[in-house]
Write an enzyme that holds these catalytic residues in place. Structure first.
Site, short mmCIF file in Angstrom:
data_model
loop_
_atom_site.label_atom_id
_atom_site.label_comp_id
_atom_site.label_asym_id
_atom_site.label_seq_id
_atom_site.Cartn_x
_atom_site.Cartn_y
_atom_site.Cartn_z
NE ARG A 199 54.09 94.55 60.01
CZ ARG A 199 54.86 93.40 60.27
NH1 ARG A 199 55.21 93.34 61.39
NH2 ARG A 199 55.64 92.82 59.15
NE ARG A 205 55.70 96.98 69.57
CZ ARG A 205 55.73 95.87 69.35
NH1 ARG A 205 54.88 95.22 68.31
NH2 ARG A 205 56.46 95.06 69.94
CD GLU A 230 60.51 89.76 65.55
OE1 GLU A 230 59.81 89.57 66.34
OE2 GLU A 230 60.17 89.61 64.60
CB SER A 262 60.40 87.13 61.71
OG SER A 262 59.83 86.20 62.33
NE ARG A 319 61.38 96.55 65.64
CZ ARG A 319 60.54 95.33 66.23
NH1 ARG A 319 61.07 94.32 66.22
NH2 ARG A 319 59.33 95.71 66.75
#
Length: 431
Positions: free
Chosen positions: A266, A281, A353, A356, A395
């Site tokens: 990403r 991230r 988070e 999802s 994560r």
RNA sequence: GGAGAGGUGGCCGAGUGGUUGAAGGCGCAGCACUGGAAAUGCUGUUUAGGGGAAACUUUAACGAGGGUUCGAAUCCCUCCCUCUCCGCCA
């Protein structure tokens, strides 16, 4: 993509639901107008084409009956055929243009929030659904995971930045092994839960990204190859959902459940300065993804089950977490309904988070034409697609390092991972 | 990268200018036969859009886009993809 018929027949309802995502952001009025014009042109064109087809049938019939192929009767028909063709030639480009404009507008429209989605403006309005593992929250103060990682010598940022760019990381020794252990553990657990593992392409074409709705709106979120129509996948959702693009499945094949481990890429455009340290991230991270193709009647229960399957990983790892439901203002572009799993990160003293889980209903299926046929029923229906992380591996690693940190600086390995890693504790080592 | 072959319905596979939306087969559904089933026989079975309350009707689609023609799966052009052989290579 929304159903044009639904927009046409219930414009007020559609507009109202879209407004829940944020008033004034989306306007279906231009779509209604283009649709109106397009249908009018289509009717006219279609009438002309019917006449053209008729002429094409009359000519050979007349000749068979003995008309002179060069006679005036045939010539007149040919002339009319030419005239009709010219008229069609004028209408057709206009109709095509309208259709393509319509398509562009439709692709830019997000999914409708489900009837049960909590109404709200932004993430502050996301209600908490449940919490788990309060008893596993550690009480002593802890270092952030990147500091633990550097001390243990299992992750390195500087060298990864040299090799690539900022927001890349290199895992080393036990760090690399721990990442691999997490991936194996997650895949084993999810395949045991009934998901069939796939290892899909990590590069996908534009059509695939359009089907899952990363395109056209979020082009700047993905890495694109210069010389080919190929993009690095931002999530396994893209290749796995597209596995069945342009296919008609048998109802008896449903539900199809897949899990897939892939790296994800990403660009994180617009995230400047946020989470610049550690594993939270990155431009490249690992994820085990869950993807389901289900009968519309089962989509709600399959969604709930999907969330439970993702939660099961956190529970097995004994990582405290909570489940929140995204409100209408925070819902992703393609989602009708979405739950986020947030893991406890003690160094930040908050939940972050880690998964999802979305129900897209027929939104992606429509864009990708993923349909199924029910035995004995006429026609086809769109499947419902669902997906969720099960889980984001980086994560998870961060959460393990922080939540299993001991006062003496060592990190215990969660019991379920010990067989995968072959050890119980990580000690500080010289780098 | 070089040379060649090919892309047709849920699948396989015919089809080189005129009722071909598309033979035949497989699969699927229904019916018959059977105590039940298998086998067999008969019948049916594409998708998408428009119009219509409905019956029904109309248009489009044979990889994609353009062209020739009254008429194109069939002829011409461009592009994409797949396969085979050679080369290279994990």
């Amino acid at each position: 993509m929304l159903d044009l018929k639904q927009i046409r027949e219930n414009p007020q309802y559609v507009q109202d639901r879209l407004n829940l995502r944020g008033a004034g952001q989306y306007d279906i009025q231009p779509i209604l107008e283009l649709d109106q014009q397009q249908r009018q042109l289509e009717q006219e064109r279609s009438r002309l084409q019917a006449r053209s087809n008729e002429i094409a049938k009359i000519i050979p019939a007349k000749i068979k009956q003995g008309s002179d192929p060069k006679g005036s009767e045939i010539l007149e028909l040919r002339e009319e055929g030419n005239k009709v063709k010219t008229e069609i030639g004028e209408l057709e480009p206009r109709e095509k243009e309208l259709k393509s404009q319509l398509e562009t507008l439709l692709l830019a429209l997000p999914n409708l929030p489900s009837e049960t989605t909590p109404i709200g403006k932004n993430e502050d309005d996301n209600p908490e659904v449940r919490r788990w593992g309060e008893e596993y929250k550690i009480q002593h103060s802890v270092l952030p995971h990147w500091e633990i990682g550097e001390k243990l010598g299992i992750l390195n940022s500087d060298r990864a930045v040299k090799v690539a760019q900022s927001r890349f990381i290199m895992l080393k020794g036990a760090g690399a092994a721990l990442e691999r252990a997490l991936i194996s553990f997650m895949l084993d657990k999810q395949t045991a839960a009934g998901y069939i593992e796939v290892l899909p392409p990590l590069l996908v074409n534009s059509q695939s990204l359009t089907a899952t709705s990363q395109l056209p709106k979020f082009a700047d979120e993905s890495f694109k190859c210069q010389d080919d129509d190929l993009w690095l996948i931002p999530t396994a959702e893209v290749p796995v959902t597209n596995l069945y693009r342009d296919e008609i499945l048998e109802a008896s094949q449903l539900p199809i459940r897949h899990c897939a481990y892939t790296p994800c890429f990403r660009r994180e455009a617009g995230a400047y300065g946020r989470d610049t340290k550690g594993l939270i991230r990155l431009h490249q991270f690992n994820k085990v993804e869950l993807v389901k193709f289900v009968h519309p009647d089962k989509s709600e229960e399959e969604h709930q089950a999907l969330v439970r399957d993702a939660e099961a990983i956190l529970q097995a790892l004994k990582l405290p977490y909570r489940v929140i439901e995204l409100c209408t203002g925070d819902l992703g572009f393609g989602a009708a309904r979405c739950y986020d799993l947030e893991v406890w990160l003690p160094s930040a003293n908050k939940y972050r988070e880690i998964s999802s889980c979305s129900n897209f209903r027929d939104f992606q299926a429509r864009r990708g034409s993923i349909r199924f046929k029910e035995a004995g029923k006429k026609g086809t229906q769109f499947v419902h697609t669902l997906n969720g992380s099960g889980l984001a591996v980086g994560r998870t690693m961060a959460a393990v390092l922080e939540n299993y940190q001991q006062p003496d600086g060592t990190v215990k390995i969660p019991e379920v991972l010990q067989p995968y890693l072959g050890r119980e504790v990580l000690y500080e080592t010289a780098t």
